[in-house]
Design a protein around this motif. Structure first.
Motif, PDB file in Angstrom:
ATOM      1  N   ALA A 110      55.774  39.082  65.245  1.00 18.86           N
ATOM      2  CA  ALA A 110      55.845  37.716  65.771  1.00 18.86           C
ATOM      3  C   ALA A 110      55.449  37.670  67.244  1.00 18.86           C
ATOM      4  N   VAL A 111      55.707  38.771  67.963  1.00 18.01           N
ATOM      5  CA  VAL A 111      55.397  38.842  69.400  1.00 18.01           C
ATOM      6  C   VAL A 111      54.394  39.969  69.620  1.00 18.01           C
ATOM      7  N   PRO A 112      53.277  39.711  70.305  1.00 22.42           N
ATOM      8  CA  PRO A 112      52.306  40.783  70.537  1.00 22.42           C
ATOM      9  C   PRO A 112      52.841  41.826  71.507  1.00 22.42           C
ATOM     10  N   GLY A 113      52.254  42.991  71.430  1.00 21.58           N
ATOM     11  CA  GLY A 113      52.651  44.052  72.345  1.00 21.58           C
ATOM     12  C   GLY A 113      52.070  43.850  73.725  1.00 21.58           C
ATOM     13  N   ARG A 114      52.400  44.791  74.620  1.00 17.95           N
ATOM     14  CA  ARG A 114      51.898  44.733  75.989  1.00 17.95           C
ATOM     15  C   ARG A 114      51.111  46.005  76.293  1.00 17.95           C
ATOM     16  N   GLU A 115      50.324  45.950  77.365  1.00 16.20           N
ATOM     17  CA  GLU A 115      49.536  47.100  77.787  1.00 16.20           C
ATOM     18  C   GLU A 115      50.094  47.634  79.099  1.00 16.20           C
ATOM     19  N   LEU A 116      50.147  48.958  79.209  1.00 17.34           N
ATOM     20  CA  LEU A 116      50.717  49.579  80.397  1.00 17.34           C
ATOM     21  C   LEU A 116      49.981  49.164  81.668  1.00 17.34           C
ATOM     22  N   ARG A 117      48.685  48.934  81.593  1.00 18.41           N
ATOM     23  CA  ARG A 117      47.923  48.583  82.792  1.00 18.41           C
ATOM     24  C   ARG A 117      48.382  47.260  83.399  1.00 18.41           C
ATOM     25  N   ASP A 118      49.060  46.444  82.609  1.00 16.98           N
ATOM     26  CA  ASP A 118      49.551  45.149  83.097  1.00 16.98           C
ATOM     27  C   ASP A 118      50.992  45.227  83.605  1.00 16.98           C
ATOM     28  N   MET A 119      51.557  46.419  83.651  1.00 17.77           N
ATOM     29  CA  MET A 119      52.982  46.551  83.909  1.00 17.77           C
ATOM     30  C   MET A 119      53.263  47.392  85.157  1.00 17.77           C
ATOM     31  N   THR A 120      54.478  47.238  85.662  1.00 22.22           N
ATOM     32  CA  THR A 120      54.988  48.090  86.731  1.00 22.22           C
ATOM     33  C   THR A 120      56.026  49.018  86.135  1.00 22.22           C
ATOM     34  N   VAL A 121      55.836  50.317  86.356  1.00 27.90           N
ATOM     35  CA  VAL A 121      56.741  51.324  85.804  1.00 27.90           C
ATOM     36  C   VAL A 121      57.495  51.991  86.949  1.00 27.90           C
ATOM     37  N   GLY A 122      58.814  52.006  86.853  1.00 25.15           N
ATOM     38  CA  GLY A 122      59.638  52.629  87.867  1.00 25.15           C
ATOM     39  C   GLY A 122      60.166  53.978  87.397  1.00 25.15           C
ATOM     40  N   ILE A 123      59.919  55.010  88.183  1.00 32.54           N
ATOM     41  CA  ILE A 123      60.362  56.368  87.851  1.00 32.54           C
ATOM     42  C   ILE A 123      61.552  56.711  88.756  1.00 32.54           C
ATOM     43  N   VAL A 124      62.701  56.906  88.144  1.00 30.00           N
ATOM     44  CA  VAL A 124      63.920  57.216  88.893  1.00 30.00           C
ATOM     45  C   VAL A 124      64.165  58.718  88.787  1.00 30.00           C
ATOM     46  N   GLY A 125      63.850  59.421  89.861  1.00 33.18           N
ATOM     47  CA  GLY A 125      63.943  60.887  89.859  1.00 33.18           C
ATOM     48  C   GLY A 125      62.562  61.488  89.770  1.00 33.18           C
ATOM     49  N   THR A 126      62.130  62.157  90.835  1.00 32.90           N
ATOM     50  CA  THR A 126      60.758  62.677  90.862  1.00 32.90           C
ATOM     51  C   THR A 126      60.742  64.192  91.046  1.00 32.90           C
ATOM     52  N   GLY A 127      61.568  64.872  90.270  1.00 37.53           N
ATOM     53  CA  GLY A 127      61.481  66.323  90.176  1.00 37.53           C
ATOM     54  C   GLY A 127      60.291  66.709  89.307  1.00 37.53           C
ATOM     55  N   ARG A 128      60.338  67.884  88.716  1.00 41.30           N
ATOM     56  CA  ARG A 128      59.197  68.382  87.938  1.00 41.30           C
ATOM     57  C   ARG A 128      58.830  67.440  86.798  1.00 41.30           C
ATOM     58  N   ILE A 129      59.835  66.946  86.076  1.00 46.47           N
ATOM     59  CA  ILE A 129      59.555  66.072  84.939  1.00 46.47           C
ATOM     60  C   ILE A 129      59.109  64.699  85.409  1.00 46.47           C
ATOM     61  N   GLY A 130      59.808  64.136  86.402  1.00 46.29           N
ATOM     62  CA  GLY A 130      59.414  62.831  86.922  1.00 46.29           C
ATOM     63  C   GLY A 130      57.993  62.836  87.434  1.00 46.29           C
TER      64      GLY A 130
END
Length: 324
Positions: free
Chosen positions: A138-158
């Motif tokens: 019923a609702v279309p998906g979204r594309e990552l290029r249109d989004m803001t992604v927040g990364i909490v923790g920027t060690g090796r995995i982050g």
């Protein structure tokens, strides 16, 4: 001179085979103990100064005291985190604790998969397809290029997640008390206000317990999606469930959850699940739950097993060169 012995608690056959392979290369003698480490099973490690445990089992003061009584002086956990071990008790008893590092790609890849599944409503699509319901959502998906992604923790995995996200063209925000990645760092509050997706990669410590508490969840962007492949208690689970049920958040993809112990890594198909919040989460169509499996790749397991053996050897040789 005989081979160094290592007592290895609670590993599956695939992991055991890796231990046998690397043990032969490093000249050590593994002793496999099928049960989890506990006060009751401590006697099985008798004669070994070094033991290996997994992240699934809580290593309590009683367990540590019993292991100490049977001669154990070093415990290497087959995980990065040590939050399942009573570290204060270990220090008082004089038991050294070591951890291991493994390929950050395993968790980073899985995190990206969860992000993509969440924004494309993959859970709903696949469940509908399983019953031959092939209409579009019923609702279309979204594309990552249109989004803001927040990364909490920027060690090796982050950092590995950030590296992967760059290829999608999205805006990336980051938060960490020790900035170390090439990223746009902001305060945690600002990250939560601006991010369409918030992905957690912090270690679990006293100061990060319920890092996403009710107040911070209320401060998140309406419709945001929460991803957690780190540790369940980073999130105040009742507050998360309430925000999802009320529609303030757009979804969640959780590989870890508070209270997962005794449920994850077990076949619960024929037993009742006594975790009301888990059941409420799984009842929501916009929530994906997986059983703490993000780390579980061939490459990561090889890293874990080899680092465990090297750590135990380093301890036995009193070099103090722990591989972490």
């Amino acid at each position: 001179m005989g081979k160094t012995g290592i007592a290895i608690y609670d590993c599956d056959e695939h992991e055991a085979q890796l231990f046998r392979t690397f043990a032969a290369q490093y000249g050590v003698e593994p002793t496999f103990i099928a049960s989890a480490a506990s006060a009751e099973s401590a006697a099985l490690a008798s004669g070994h100064r070094a033991v290996s445990v997994n992240h699934k089992t809580e290593i309590t003061h009683a367990t540590l005291r019993a292991l100490k009584a049977y001669g154990v002086a070093y415990i290497c956990t087959r995980s990065v985190g040590c939050d399942h071990i009573d570290l204060e008790a270990a220090e008082k008893l004089g038991i050294a604790i070591g951890n291991v590092a493994y390929s950050p790609a395993s968790v980073a890849d899985y995190t990206l998969m969860l992000m993509l599944m969440a924004i494309r409503h993959a859970r709903s699509v696949l469940r509908r397809a399983d019953i031959h319901h092939y209409r579009l959502c019923a609702v279309p998906g979204r594309e990552l290029r249109d989004m803001t992604v927040g990364i909490v923790g920027t060690g090796r995995i982050g950092q590995a997640v950030i590296d992967r996200l760059r290829g999608f063209g999205c805006r990336i925000l980051a938060y960490d008390i020790c900035p170390r990645a090439e990223a746009e760092y902001v305060t945690l509050g600002e990250l939560l206000r601006q991010s369409d997706i918030v992905s957690l990669h912090m270690p679990l410590r006293a100061d990060t317990h319920h890092l996403l508490d009710a107040k911070r969840i209320r401060g998140m962007k309406r419709g945001a999606i929460v991803i957690n492949t780190a540790r369940g208690p980073l999130i105040d689970t009742p507050a998360l469930v309430q925000a999802l049920e009320e529609g303030r958040l757009g979804g969640a993809a959780l590989d870890v959850i508070e209270g997962e112990e005794g449920i994850f890594y077990r076949d619960c198909t024929d037993r009742p699940i006594r975790h009301p919040l888990l059941l409420r989460l799984q009842a929501l169509p916009n929530v994906i739950i997986s059983p703490h499996t993000a780390f579980y790749t061939e490459h990561a397991l090889r890293d874990i097993v080899e680092a465990t053996i090297r750590n135990c050897l380093a301890f036995e040789r009193a070099k103090g060169e722990l591989v972490t």
